[in-house]
Scaffold this motif. Structure first.
Motif, short mmCIF file in Angstrom:
data_model
loop_
_atom_site.label_atom_id
_atom_site.label_comp_id
_atom_site.label_asym_id
_atom_site.label_seq_id
_atom_site.Cartn_x
_atom_site.Cartn_y
_atom_site.Cartn_z
N MET A 134 0.84 -1.19 0.00
CA MET A 134 0.00 0.00 0.00
C MET A 134 0.87 1.24 0.00
O MET A 134 1.85 1.32 0.73
CB MET A 134 -0.91 0.01 1.24
CG MET A 134 -1.89 1.18 1.27
SD MET A 134 -2.81 1.25 2.82
CE MET A 134 -1.55 1.82 3.95
N ALA A 135 0.53 2.20 -0.81
CA ALA A 135 1.27 3.46 -0.84
C ALA A 135 1.02 4.23 0.46
O ALA A 135 0.03 4.01 1.16
CB ALA A 135 0.83 4.31 -2.04
N HIS A 140 -2.65 9.03 0.60
CA HIS A 140 -3.97 8.96 -0.01
C HIS A 140 -4.35 10.36 -0.47
O HIS A 140 -4.18 11.33 0.26
CB HIS A 140 -5.02 8.47 0.98
CG HIS A 140 -4.80 7.07 1.47
ND1 HIS A 140 -4.42 6.06 0.63
CD2 HIS A 140 -4.92 6.53 2.70
CE1 HIS A 140 -4.31 4.94 1.34
NE2 HIS A 140 -4.60 5.20 2.60
N SER A 154 0.53 5.75 6.48
CA SER A 154 1.43 4.61 6.68
C SER A 154 1.86 4.46 8.12
O SER A 154 2.44 3.46 8.50
CB SER A 154 2.68 4.79 5.82
OG SER A 154 3.44 5.88 6.31
N ALA A 206 -6.83 2.37 2.61
CA ALA A 206 -7.58 3.40 1.90
C ALA A 206 -9.06 3.33 2.25
O ALA A 206 -9.73 4.36 2.43
CB ALA A 206 -7.36 3.26 0.40
N ASN A 222 -4.59 5.73 -3.78
CA ASN A 222 -3.21 5.75 -3.35
C ASN A 222 -2.42 6.60 -4.34
O ASN A 222 -2.56 6.44 -5.56
CB ASN A 222 -2.62 4.35 -3.31
CG ASN A 222 -3.12 3.54 -2.14
OD1 ASN A 222 -3.45 4.10 -1.09
ND2 ASN A 222 -3.19 2.24 -2.29
#
Length: 221
Positions: A1-2, A5, A61, A71, A85
């Motif tokens: 996951m980035a 957002h 994060s 998200a 993301n």
């Protein structure tokens, strides 16, 4: 996951009816082009019942500010009608890279010099900026200082790759030629129409042997 957002939603707590109206105000188109799948989402500046939709950036994060969450969890918590993301980050440290501004506060101010060791050009790593009126722009290069951006009225900023549109016109092949990651890849871009509506385009690509049959796209496709 980035780690970042970019969300679109009402700045205030909304009722379930308002949320449904906001979602119902969006226009979503799916299709295929040159062997890859894409999704276009048009997000209106105002919902059908007159509520303002505002974009903003959040770090989820848990690496610097904000608790770690997905998200979906972020969207539910913040009454966000659309979330994606976005932003550049270090996959080892999970820290965002480039310029990041959240709510008028500088979170990172580390202009990109390379992509985790890979060379980049001056045509890459622009910060996408959002002002208090929800207007999107990319007026700064990759060496911009976040304090100057904040002084200029920027409330939110996240660093992306290349600039495809400048003042509602394509930036041109000369800029695309400078991009050092020019191949067909998973792509996502965020833009804004002249009437203030927002556009998000997401393009898929097959990875790790997945049988999705999506080729990805280049910057200038």
């Amino acid at each position: 996951m980035a780690t970042l957002h970019t969300g679109f939603g009402d700045k205030l707590t909304v009722s379930s009816v308002q949320r449904e109206n906001a979602i119902g105000s969006m226009n979503i188109v799916y299709g295929r082009k040159e062997g890859t799948s894409y999704c276009l989402v048009r997000i209106p500046r105002y919902t059908i019942d007159g509520h303002r939709i505002m974009p903003k950036v959040a770090l989820t994060s848990g690496s610097l500010v904000g608790e770690k969450c997905s998200a979906l969890a972020y969207a539910r918590r913040e009454n966000t009608v659309f979330v994606l993301n976005g932003g550049l980050f270090n996959t080892s440290t999970l820290l965002p890279q480039g310029q990041t501004v959240i709510g008028g506060v500088s979170v990172t101010n580390t202009p990109m010099t390379d992509d985790m060791g890979a060379a980049i050009s001056n045509a890459e790593c622009y910060p996408l900026c959002i002002d208090s009126n929800g207007n999107l722009s990319a007026p700064y290069g990759r060496n911009a200082d976040t304090q100057q951006m904040i002084n200029d009225g920027i409330l939110w900023a996240v660093t992306g790759w290349g600039q495809l549109i400048d003042n509602f016109l394509p930036t041109g092949q000369d800029k695309f030629n400078e991009i050092v990651h020019p191949g067909k890849e998973i792509r996502q871009c965020i833009g804004q129409y002249e009437n203030g509506d927002y556009l998000v385009c997401t393009v898929d690509a097959s990875r790790n042997g997945k049988a999705t049959h999506d080729a990805g796209m280049t910057y200038d496709t």
